[in-house]
Enzyme design. Sequence first.
Site, mmCIF file in Angstrom:
data_model
loop_
_atom_site.group_PDB
_atom_site.id
_atom_site.type_symbol
_atom_site.label_atom_id
_atom_site.label_comp_id
_atom_site.label_asym_id
_atom_site.label_seq_id
_atom_site.Cartn_x
_atom_site.Cartn_y
_atom_site.Cartn_z
ATOM 1 N N ASP A 1 0.347 -1.572 -0.185
ATOM 2 C CA ASP A 1 -0.155 0.026 0.135
ATOM 3 C C ASP A 1 0.311 1.511 -0.069
ATOM 4 O OD1 ASP A 1 -1.338 2.666 0.763
ATOM 5 O OD2 ASP A 1 -2.778 1.525 2.330
ATOM 6 N N TYR B 1 -6.736 16.352 -10.041
ATOM 7 C CA TYR B 1 -5.697 14.463 -10.890
ATOM 8 C C TYR B 1 -4.832 15.618 -10.856
ATOM 9 C CZ TYR B 1 -5.416 10.370 -13.529
ATOM 10 O OH TYR B 1 -4.391 9.914 -14.078
HETATM 11 P P1 NDP Z 1 -7.590 1.598 -12.478
HETATM 12 O O1 NDP Z 1 -7.794 2.507 -10.804
HETATM 13 O O2 NDP Z 1 -8.124 0.655 -13.201
HETATM 14 O O3 NDP Z 1 -6.048 0.912 -10.888
HETATM 15 C C1 NDP Z 1 -5.453 1.142 -9.954
HETATM 16 C C2 NDP Z 1 -4.085 0.966 -9.613
HETATM 17 O O4 NDP Z 1 -3.688 1.039 -8.967
HETATM 18 C C3 NDP Z 1 -4.733 0.016 -8.548
HETATM 19 O O5 NDP Z 1 -4.554 -1.717 -8.713
HETATM 20 C C4 NDP Z 1 -5.248 -0.025 -7.306
HETATM 21 O O6 NDP Z 1 -5.545 -0.883 -6.154
HETATM 22 C C5 NDP Z 1 -4.136 0.469 -7.331
HETATM 23 N N1 NDP Z 1 -3.754 1.731 -5.923
HETATM 24 C C6 NDP Z 1 -4.200 3.009 -5.804
HETATM 25 N N2 NDP Z 1 -4.458 3.159 -4.506
HETATM 26 C C7 NDP Z 1 -2.861 2.304 -4.594
HETATM 27 C C8 NDP Z 1 -2.177 2.713 -3.096
HETATM 28 N N3 NDP Z 1 -2.227 3.589 -2.509
HETATM 29 N N4 NDP Z 1 -1.417 1.317 -2.671
HETATM 30 C C9 NDP Z 1 -1.382 0.557 -3.853
HETATM 31 N N5 NDP Z 1 -2.291 0.270 -4.906
HETATM 32 C C10 NDP Z 1 -2.816 1.600 -5.191
HETATM 33 O O7 NDP Z 1 -6.132 2.504 -12.826
HETATM 34 P P2 NDP Z 1 -5.481 2.431 -14.404
HETATM 35 O O8 NDP Z 1 -4.833 0.810 -14.532
HETATM 36 O O9 NDP Z 1 -6.416 3.383 -14.805
HETATM 37 O O10 NDP Z 1 -3.942 3.761 -13.972
HETATM 38 C C11 NDP Z 1 -2.722 3.071 -14.122
HETATM 39 C C12 NDP Z 1 -2.122 4.503 -13.361
HETATM 40 O O11 NDP Z 1 -2.200 4.824 -15.051
HETATM 41 C C13 NDP Z 1 -2.593 5.579 -12.813
HETATM 42 O O12 NDP Z 1 -1.783 6.396 -12.112
HETATM 43 C C14 NDP Z 1 -3.140 6.462 -14.114
HETATM 44 O O13 NDP Z 1 -3.572 7.741 -13.284
HETATM 45 C C15 NDP Z 1 -2.613 6.411 -14.755
HETATM 46 N N6 NDP Z 1 -2.978 7.065 -15.700
HETATM 47 C C16 NDP Z 1 -4.644 6.381 -16.568
HETATM 48 C C17 NDP Z 1 -5.125 6.324 -17.454
HETATM 49 C C18 NDP Z 1 -6.448 6.080 -18.156
HETATM 50 O O14 NDP Z 1 -6.942 6.074 -19.960
HETATM 51 N N7 NDP Z 1 -6.897 4.767 -17.192
HETATM 52 C C19 NDP Z 1 -4.422 7.665 -18.050
HETATM 53 C C20 NDP Z 1 -3.556 8.327 -18.391
HETATM 54 C C21 NDP Z 1 -2.694 7.884 -16.520
HETATM 55 P P3 NDP Z 1 -7.158 -0.874 -5.601
HETATM 56 O O15 NDP Z 1 -7.473 -1.946 -6.547
HETATM 57 O O16 NDP Z 1 -6.745 -2.335 -4.561
HETATM 58 O O17 NDP Z 1 -8.044 -0.238 -5.884
#
Ligand code: NDP
Length: 284
Positions: free
Chosen positions: A66, A196
């Site tokens: 985390d 964001y």
């Molecule tokens: P998702 O919401 O699908 O997945 C996010 C992941 O991050 C999940 O595994 C979540 O875990 C985890 N997470 C969030 N907070 C924490 C924490 N405190 N500690 C550990 N794990 C954490 O997001 P995406 O896959 O879409 O995004 C991935 C990255 O790409 C992000 O940084 C996002 O900002 C960036 N991004 C995404 C875009 C998009 O179009 N999707 C566009 C531009 C950037 P849990 O399942 O436990 O919530």
Amino acid sequence: AMSSALKVAVVTGSNKGIGFAIVEHLCKQLGSSWAVYVTSRDEARGADALSQLKQRGVEPRFHQLDIDSQESVDRLAAYLKGTYGGLDILVNNAGIAYKGDSTAPFAEQAEVTIATNFWSTLRICDALFPLLRPHARVVHLCSSVSDMALNKASPELQKKLTQPMSLDEVKQLMSDFVARAKAGTVQEAGWPQTAYGVSKVGVRLMTYAQARDVKGDDIVINCCCPGYVDTDMTSHKGPKTIYEGADTPVYLATLPPGVKQPIGEHLYERKVVPWAVKPGFTIA
Ligand code: NDP
């Protein structure tokens, strides 16, 4: 020991979404001389991801992480140090975004979003950078929303943001944004009203500062936008698959030894995007 001969890759927030696809790509690309880690804040979601990945033909390892918890981050650092003695790839993928229709007050959105996307990413770097071995590659998931936020900022703020900033100055900037969000004075300071977007400005400026400061032999730090991807974060509105979204992050995580560029850059679809105000900026 056998295990200490292995190279090690860690992807944060990889139980789903783009992080999950990054792990799968890395496992397929790197082969058996690497230990690739799925990390998840929730053990059960991590175990579930492992079994899905196994069905897809890859067998990464797992460690709880985390990024918001200093204790959890310290445990991972101690584990990596004790087990492998170092780290070769770090992909900072974990991140959060409030939905557009969220009714949470802006002050809360600013504090919580900057806490995870900026401060917790920095926390991981502080804990794991000392473990980076020669030729290590670090990738932060940033976003094209950082370009959008820059282009919507006041001219004074744009000028400040586009001058080289130390990591301390970037930290100050992020603290100031959250303080202003609480005071309701974000716009007076020239910021657009986007928690964001500003968090990803922080990640981008962090990347530039870290890449200038990093010590060590051929350690390369970049950040990137994965594109608009079909994940829970986007409520599945993005057109790209998670595997397409993983392409640029994996490209940056596997840059060959001695690479001359990109270093300390933000990329979109494997191309460097300059950090500059664009006249007539529109969203691609
Ligand atoms: P998702 O919401 O699908 O997945 C996010 C992941 O991050 C999940 O595994 C979540 O875990 C985890 N997470 C969030 N907070 C924490 C924490 N405190 N500690 C550990 N794990 C954490 O997001 P995406 O896959 O879409 O995004 C991935 C990255 O790409 C992000 O940084 C996002 O900002 C960036 N991004 C995404 C875009 C998009 O179009 N999707 C566009 C531009 C950037 P849990 O399942 O436990 O919530």
